[in-house]
Design a protein around this motif. Structure first.
Motif, PDB file in Angstrom:
ATOM      1  N   VAL A   6     -12.283 -15.891 -33.347  1.00 41.86           N
ATOM      2  CA  VAL A   6     -12.191 -14.566 -33.962  1.00 41.86           C
ATOM      3  C   VAL A   6     -11.840 -13.466 -32.974  1.00 41.86           C
ATOM      4  CG1 VAL A   6     -13.559 -14.909 -36.027  1.00 41.86           C
ATOM      5  CG2 VAL A   6     -14.699 -14.543 -33.831  1.00 41.86           C
ATOM      6  N   ASP A   7     -12.162 -13.654 -31.689  1.00 35.83           N
ATOM      7  CA  ASP A   7     -11.927 -12.567 -30.759  1.00 35.83           C
ATOM      8  C   ASP A   7     -10.498 -12.566 -30.199  1.00 35.83           C
ATOM      9  OD1 ASP A   7     -12.294 -14.895 -29.440  1.00 35.83           O
ATOM     10  OD2 ASP A   7     -13.529 -14.057 -27.822  1.00 35.83           O
ATOM     11  N   ARG A   8      -9.649 -13.421 -30.723  1.00 35.45           N
ATOM     12  CA  ARG A   8      -8.267 -13.416 -30.242  1.00 35.45           C
ATOM     13  C   ARG A   8      -7.414 -12.503 -31.093  1.00 35.45           C
ATOM     14  NH1 ARG A   8      -5.533 -19.043 -28.859  1.00 35.45           N
ATOM     15  NH2 ARG A   8      -5.221 -19.007 -31.104  1.00 35.45           N
ATOM     16  N   PRO A   9      -6.465 -11.801 -30.462  1.00 33.88           N
ATOM     17  CA  PRO A   9      -5.551 -10.985 -31.272  1.00 33.88           C
ATOM     18  C   PRO A   9      -4.816 -11.872 -32.278  1.00 33.88           C
ATOM     19  CG  PRO A   9      -5.328 -10.465 -28.946  1.00 33.88           C
ATOM     20  CD  PRO A   9      -6.226 -11.663 -29.036  1.00 33.88           C
ATOM     21  N   PRO A  10      -4.654 -11.397 -33.498  1.00 32.66           N
ATOM     22  CA  PRO A  10      -4.027 -12.233 -34.537  1.00 32.66           C
ATOM     23  C   PRO A  10      -2.534 -12.444 -34.323  1.00 32.66           C
ATOM     24  CG  PRO A  10      -4.523 -10.038 -35.389  1.00 32.66           C
ATOM     25  CD  PRO A  10      -5.137 -10.111 -34.028  1.00 32.66           C
ATOM     26  N   ILE A  11      -1.915 -11.567 -33.535  1.00 30.06           N
ATOM     27  CA  ILE A  11      -0.471 -11.709 -33.312  1.00 30.06           C
ATOM     28  C   ILE A  11      -0.210 -12.056 -31.847  1.00 30.06           C
ATOM     29  CG2 ILE A  11       1.740 -10.484 -33.265  1.00 30.06           C
ATOM     30  CD1 ILE A  11       0.732  -8.879 -35.647  1.00 30.06           C
ATOM     31  N   LEU A  12       0.685 -13.031 -31.661  1.00 33.04           N
ATOM     32  CA  LEU A  12       1.048 -13.429 -30.307  1.00 33.04           C
ATOM     33  C   LEU A  12       2.540 -13.209 -30.094  1.00 33.04           C
ATOM     34  CD1 LEU A  12       0.518 -14.962 -27.587  1.00 33.04           C
ATOM     35  CD2 LEU A  12       1.094 -17.061 -28.824  1.00 33.04           C
ATOM     36  N   VAL A  13       2.870 -12.538 -28.999  1.00 33.10           N
ATOM     37  CA  VAL A  13       4.265 -12.485 -28.566  1.00 33.10           C
ATOM     38  C   VAL A  13       4.380 -13.450 -27.393  1.00 33.10           C
ATOM     39  CG1 VAL A  13       6.147 -11.053 -27.726  1.00 33.10           C
ATOM     40  CG2 VAL A  13       4.428 -10.068 -29.250  1.00 33.10           C
ATOM     41  N   GLY A  49     -13.372  -3.085 -34.425  1.00 32.15           N
ATOM     42  CA  GLY A  49     -14.130  -3.889 -33.473  1.00 32.15           C
ATOM     43  C   GLY A  49     -13.472  -3.951 -32.116  1.00 32.15           C
ATOM     44  N   GLY A  50     -12.328  -3.267 -31.970  1.00 35.72           N
ATOM     45  CA  GLY A  50     -11.721  -3.153 -30.648  1.00 35.72           C
ATOM     46  C   GLY A  50     -10.848  -4.309 -30.236  1.00 35.72           C
ATOM     47  N   THR A  51     -10.713  -5.349 -31.058  1.00 33.97           N
ATOM     48  CA  THR A  51      -9.804  -6.423 -30.692  1.00 33.97           C
ATOM     49  C   THR A  51      -8.372  -5.953 -30.891  1.00 33.97           C
ATOM     50  OG1 THR A  51     -11.384  -8.034 -31.488  1.00 33.97           O
ATOM     51  CG2 THR A  51      -9.149  -8.814 -31.149  1.00 33.97           C
ATOM     52  N   PRO A  52      -7.566  -6.010 -29.836  1.00 33.56           N
ATOM     53  CA  PRO A  52      -6.183  -5.570 -30.009  1.00 33.56           C
ATOM     54  C   PRO A  52      -5.455  -6.477 -31.005  1.00 33.56           C
ATOM     55  CG  PRO A  52      -6.547  -6.423 -27.783  1.00 33.56           C
ATOM     56  CD  PRO A  52      -7.851  -6.488 -28.497  1.00 33.56           C
ATOM     57  N   ALA A  53      -4.423  -5.939 -31.628  1.00 29.94           N
ATOM     58  CA  ALA A  53      -3.701  -6.701 -32.643  1.00 29.94           C
ATOM     59  C   ALA A  53      -2.731  -7.691 -32.016  1.00 29.94           C
ATOM     60  CB  ALA A  53      -2.943  -5.745 -33.560  1.00 29.94           C
ATOM     61  N   VAL A  54      -2.271  -7.381 -30.817  1.00 26.53           N
ATOM     62  CA  VAL A  54      -1.184  -8.173 -30.253  1.00 26.53           C
ATOM     63  C   VAL A  54      -1.513  -8.654 -28.849  1.00 26.53           C
ATOM     64  CG1 VAL A  54       1.278  -8.204 -29.714  1.00 26.53           C
ATOM     65  CG2 VAL A  54       0.432  -6.702 -31.515  1.00 26.53           C
ATOM     66  N   GLU A  55      -1.191  -9.908 -28.585  1.00 24.22           N
ATOM     67  CA  GLU A  55      -1.323 -10.445 -27.230  1.00 24.22           C
ATOM     68  C   GLU A  55       0.062 -10.849 -26.736  1.00 24.22           C
ATOM     69  OE1 GLU A  55      -4.089 -13.682 -24.817  1.00 24.22           O
ATOM     70  OE2 GLU A  55      -4.031 -13.750 -26.995  1.00 24.22           O
ATOM     71  N   PHE A  56       0.350 -10.581 -25.452  1.00 25.38           N
ATOM     72  CA  PHE A  56       1.643 -10.924 -24.862  1.00 25.38           C
ATOM     73  C   PHE A  56       1.427 -12.022 -23.821  1.00 25.38           C
ATOM     74  CE2 PHE A  56       1.949  -6.679 -26.488  1.00 25.38           C
ATOM     75  CZ  PHE A  56       3.252  -6.540 -26.957  1.00 25.38           C
ATOM     76  N   ILE A  57       2.120 -13.151 -23.980  1.00 26.95           N
ATOM     77  CA  ILE A  57       1.924 -14.259 -23.034  1.00 26.95           C
ATOM     78  C   ILE A  57       3.265 -14.805 -22.544  1.00 26.95           C
ATOM     79  CG2 ILE A  57       1.106 -16.653 -22.794  1.00 26.95           C
ATOM     80  CD1 ILE A  57      -1.312 -15.957 -24.415  1.00 26.95           C
ATOM     81  N   ASP A  58       3.327 -15.020 -21.234  1.00 27.50           N
ATOM     82  CA  ASP A  58       4.479 -15.662 -20.611  1.00 27.50           C
ATOM     83  C   ASP A  58       4.233 -17.174 -20.650  1.00 27.50           C
ATOM     84  OD1 ASP A  58       6.105 -16.964 -18.794  1.00 27.50           O
ATOM     85  OD2 ASP A  58       5.636 -15.640 -17.108  1.00 27.50           O
ATOM     86  N   ILE A  70      -0.840 -20.910 -29.444  1.00 25.08           N
ATOM     87  CA  ILE A  70      -0.235 -20.417 -30.697  1.00 25.08           C
ATOM     88  C   ILE A  70      -1.058 -20.746 -31.938  1.00 25.08           C
ATOM     89  CG2 ILE A  70       2.083 -20.649 -29.704  1.00 25.08           C
ATOM     90  CD1 ILE A  70       2.531 -22.922 -31.820  1.00 25.08           C
ATOM     91  N   GLU A  71      -1.967 -21.705 -31.811  1.00 22.95           N
ATOM     92  CA  GLU A  71      -2.598 -22.224 -33.033  1.00 22.95           C
ATOM     93  C   GLU A  71      -3.316 -21.138 -33.831  1.00 22.95           C
ATOM     94  OE1 GLU A  71      -5.762 -25.026 -32.429  1.00 22.95           O
ATOM     95  OE2 GLU A  71      -6.542 -23.928 -30.714  1.00 22.95           O
ATOM     96  N   ASN A  72      -3.113 -21.218 -35.142  1.00 22.68           N
ATOM     97  CA  ASN A  72      -3.800 -20.371 -36.113  1.00 22.68           C
ATOM     98  C   ASN A  72      -3.615 -18.870 -35.928  1.00 22.68           C
ATOM     99  OD1 ASN A  72      -4.778 -22.521 -37.552  1.00 22.68           O
ATOM    100  ND2 ASN A  72      -6.630 -22.687 -36.303  1.00 22.68           N
ATOM    101  N   ARG A  73      -2.571 -18.456 -35.207  1.00 25.78           N
ATOM    102  CA  ARG A  73      -2.299 -17.014 -35.178  1.00 25.78           C
ATOM    103  C   ARG A  73      -1.744 -16.613 -36.539  1.00 25.78           C
ATOM    104  NH1 ARG A  73      -3.445 -14.550 -29.876  1.00 25.78           N
ATOM    105  NH2 ARG A  73      -3.168 -16.245 -28.412  1.00 25.78           N
ATOM    106  N   GLN A  74      -1.939 -15.360 -36.877  1.00 28.61           N
ATOM    107  CA  GLN A  74      -1.353 -14.910 -38.149  1.00 28.61           C
ATOM    108  C   GLN A  74       0.127 -14.608 -37.987  1.00 28.61           C
ATOM    109  OE1 GLN A  74      -3.766 -12.167 -40.458  1.00 28.61           O
ATOM    110  NE2 GLN A  74      -5.500 -12.699 -39.156  1.00 28.61           N
ATOM    111  N   GLY A  75       0.488 -14.136 -36.824  1.00 29.87           N
ATOM    112  CA  GLY A  75       1.901 -13.867 -36.578  1.00 29.87           C
ATOM    113  C   GLY A  75       2.292 -14.341 -35.192  1.00 29.87           C
TER     114      GLY A  75
END
Lengths: 175, 573
Positions: A6-13, A49-58, A70-75
């Motif tokens: 739950v504490d992971r941003p729902p969107i991953l770039v 709750g302060g969890t950012p919406a987006v995470e950026f990963i190389d 990537i698993e179970n991200r919403q976007g």
């Protein structure tokens, strides 16, 4: 531990590619630009709750090892070099385009491939709800750091399309 | 009339590999050429850079083995500067190394190599009740073995296949007569394929704990950047360490209760492959997993050494620093050396491309001329096989009890003689057996770390030589490791605080090597000779032997989509 805590941003770039191989690094350059430009703005609209919406990963050229990322991200927005079209062409691919690509593909030369990563996620039932790919057709895939002039010139347009794709992922989140 | 098969590129590997094989009248391979079709040349990028940054570039050489290149690189710089890392740094590096080894080998077995032995599509015809009976016999300790579970997997697979997108399973010769497993065994293997897929992403979380970021962990010249503090909030504390331990325990069960039983069960159907694909019979390992510092090879859990001509009675020493031992030749490679084609030790190595092959797309290459982007590394003039089989044989021939135990147990179960190890099956089995050793060592190293922390030693780095003003003006070093695919070494020459020269000889350069000036074949080429081919247009037998090496051509070029990847073209002439 379940996937998609739950504490992971729902969107991953996710930027993919190898910056030691010329234009193969296009996705990683886009990642850098998008994070610098839109990242902050996007995360201002953080969820309660302060969890950012987006995470950026190389993601580099990692293959199946990225499954947990990537698993179970919403976007999921993948930034990558795209192996079709003419040099410097910008592509935005949605779910339908991706399905068509899979059907056309007869085989792949390496495991570290985004399509295979997505297929593995689908097979396990943990694929992101929405996946979009934005990328640039490479002109030069030789050992060396830096992008070729046609790919460099395509960056602003690719960045614009990546920004739109990210906005669309964010709005479908709140919708 | 002799026929020729060309497979280009070989699929389910990392990077680009082309194989040309000549068949004799009986349909067996009588000659083969292995060609790396892509030029890497990381060496060129590193010249002139700060040696302390080299690991970060090296980490990007390969999409799969990131940690091993970073490890070889920091060891090379430390060797050049005379830095001895503190014990905790070795322990953490060992934990990262062993984690990589276990993850990589399990993924190779289930996701890259199993499809050569397991007919996924035939699993659709299996009776799940029969699979339950089989699973309870083969892997009695593995919990998921009910008929209902196997039926669910079968339905999932059916849905996947019916969607018209075989995807991950697209690229194999389903229904080929060389597949020998009953449908029920195939269904079990598919189920474990999925289990391994879901598990492997969990294990790499260990890298995130110690390496900071995923998927490109941080290394540091002089030690490791991991801050350890059992009671701290921000450092690697007991909570994080407990996570590591739980991941190690999961891996234990995957390896002991699923992978090894599956490996032995599959092997028992393919015992004819215990006399195919042996090849060179020369094996080399630099050794790794130091217990008393990297400077003391006698303390490595993977011993170092060389075996020649399958002679398990003698293990010779190997020294990466000895210019007369390791040289790279280019008589059949697309490079040029300033002083002709005499082999060069990597400290004096030159990476200057010189393509003289036909204009692509070509139909065939000429084995009497240059035909590969790989150089031909040699040990005292001999071609060498590196990798799991080399490590296991060297451990076995060195008389190490742990190696003897796992090897003898497996041979006993399969009722096979030690000579069976010199084969395609032996190579695939050795990968499993060393995974079993590695998972035990992983737990052992974890416990070392906890013991050190409890006695108050949380030091992970020695930074006394961090500042370039403390360095000699001119120095050389080498750093090696045993990557999952075999012996890996980086050689560095530092001059005036900058990289003057950098050469990496990677495992697949040894194994996929082209011929040398004396005409000696490389390990793949040699291993293919004598392989019977039932249907040359569907060369599954050739792929079994090549995949048994776990090739990694490591160009790591990574273009999205179908057009950037040539099809796995098989041409029979």
């Amino acid at each position: 531990m379940t996937a998609g805590s739950v504490d992971r941003p729902p969107i991953l770039v996710l930027g993919l590619g190898n910056q030691l191989l010329g234009d193969d690094g296009a996705g990683l350059r886009l990642l850098e630009l998008l994070e610098a430009g839109q990242g902050r703005a996007a995360n201002v609209e953080s969820l309660g709750g302060g969890t950012p919406a987006v995470e950026f990963i190389d993601g580099g050229t990692q293959g199946l090892a990225l499954l947990g990322t990537i698993e179970n991200r919403q976007g999921l927005l993948i930034l990558d070099a795209v192996g079709s079209g003419s040099a410097g062409e910008v592509h935005s691919l949605d779910a339908r385009d991706l399905a068509a690509l899979r059907a056309r593909r007869a085989s792949t030369a390496h495991e570290g491939n985004a399509l295979e990563l997505l297929e593995a996620a689908t097979l396990l039932g943990v694929a992101p709800a929405r996946t979009v790919v934005v990328g640039i057709t490479p002109a030069m895939l030789k050992t060396g750091i830096g992008l070729s002039p046609p790919v460099e010139a395509a960056l602003p347009e690719a960045l614009r399309q990546a920004g739109l794709a990210l906005q669309s992922l964010i709005s479908s989140l709140t919708a | 009339m002799a026929r020729k098969i060309v497979v280009d590129p070989v699929t389910r590997i990392e990077g680009h590999l082309r194989i040309e094989a000549m068949l004799d009248d009986g349909g067996k391979i009588k000659d083969a050429m292995s060609t790396g079709t892509m030029w890497r040349g990381i060496e060129v990028i590193l010249k002139g850079r700060d040696p302390r940054d080299a690991w970060a570039f090296c980490e990007r050489i390969c999409g799969v083995c990131t940690t091993v290149h970073a490890l070889a690189s920091v060891r090379a710089v430390e060797n050049a500067l005379g830095i001895r890392v503190p014990p905790n740094a070795d322990v953490i590096r060992n934990i990262m190394f062993l984690t990589q080894m276990v993850q990589d080998h399990v993924v190779h077995f289930y996701h890259l190599h199993a499809l050569d032995w397991v007919d996924i599509v035939s699993a659709l015809k299996a009776d799940p009740a029969g699979t339950e009976a089989l699973a309870k016999k083969v892997s009695p300790k593995w919990p998921k073995s009910s008929e209902g579970y196997f039926r669910d997997v079968q339905n999932k697979l059916k849905k996947f296949v019916e969607s018209g997108q075989l995807g991950l399973f697209q690229n194999a010769y389903w229904g080929h007569p060389a597949y020998k497993l009953p449908a029920e065994a195939n269904l079990m293997a598919v189920s474990h394929y999925l289990e391994a897929l879901a598990w492997q992403k969990e294990l790499v979380k260990i890298h995130t704990v110690f390496g900071g970021k995923n998927p490109h962990p941080n290394y540091l010249v002089g030690g490791m950047a991991s801050a350890l503090n059992i009671e701290g909030d921000n450092a690697i504390n007991m909570e994080r360490l407990n996570l590591v331990k739980s991941k190690i325990e999961e891996a234990f069960s995957i390896v002991e209760d699923m992978y090894i039983p599956d490996l032995l069960a599959v092997a028992s159907f393919y015992l004819d492959w215990a006399s195919i694909g042996g090849g060179l019979g020369n094996y080399m390992s630099y050794g790794d997993v130091p217990q008393r510092g990297i400077g003391d090879p006698k303390g490595y859990l993977f011993p170092r050494g060389v075996i020649l001509n399958k002679n398990l009675g003698e293990v010779m020493d190997v020294d990466p620093a000895d210019a007369s031992q390791i040289q790279e030749e280019i008589s059949h490679s697309w490079y040029k050396y300033p002083n002709g084609s005499q082999g060069l030790h990597p400290w004096d190595g030159v990476t200057e491309p010189n393509y003289t092959g036909p204009k692509p797309p070509y139909t065939e290459l000429d084995e009497t001329k240059a035909y590969s982007w790989l150089k031909a590394p040699r040990w005292k003039g001999h071609s060498m096989e590196v990798g799991p089989l080399a490590r296991v044989l060297i451990g076995y021939a060195s008389g190490r009890a742990e190696f003897k135990e796992v090897v003898n147990e497996a041979l006993g179960r399969l009722k096979a003689p030690p000579a069976a190890l010199f084969s395609t099956l032996g190579r695939t089995a050795a990968r499993g057996l060393e995974t079993k050793l590695c998972i035990h060592w992983l737990l052992q190293e974890y416990e070392h770390l906890i013991t050190n922390l409890k006695t108050g030693d949380s030091n992970t780095a020695d930074n006394r030589k961090w500042d370039p003003s403390t360095w000699p003006a001119d120095c050389k070093g080498y750093g090696f490791t045993e990557a999952p695919r075999g012996a890996l070494c980086h050689w560095i020459h530092i001059k005036d605080s900058k990289i003057e020269n950098y050469q990496a000889v990677v495992p697949s350069t040894w194994n996929a090597s082209p011929r040398d000036a004396k005409g000696q074949l490389g390990a793949y080429e040699s291993a293919l000779i004598g392989t019977p081919m039932a249907d040359p247009s569907r060369p599954i037998e050739l792929l079994r032997t090549i995949h048994s090496f776990d090739p990694c051509l490591a160009c790591a070029s990574h273009v999205f989509g179908p057009d950037g990847e040539s099809l796995a073209e098989v041409i029979v002439r």
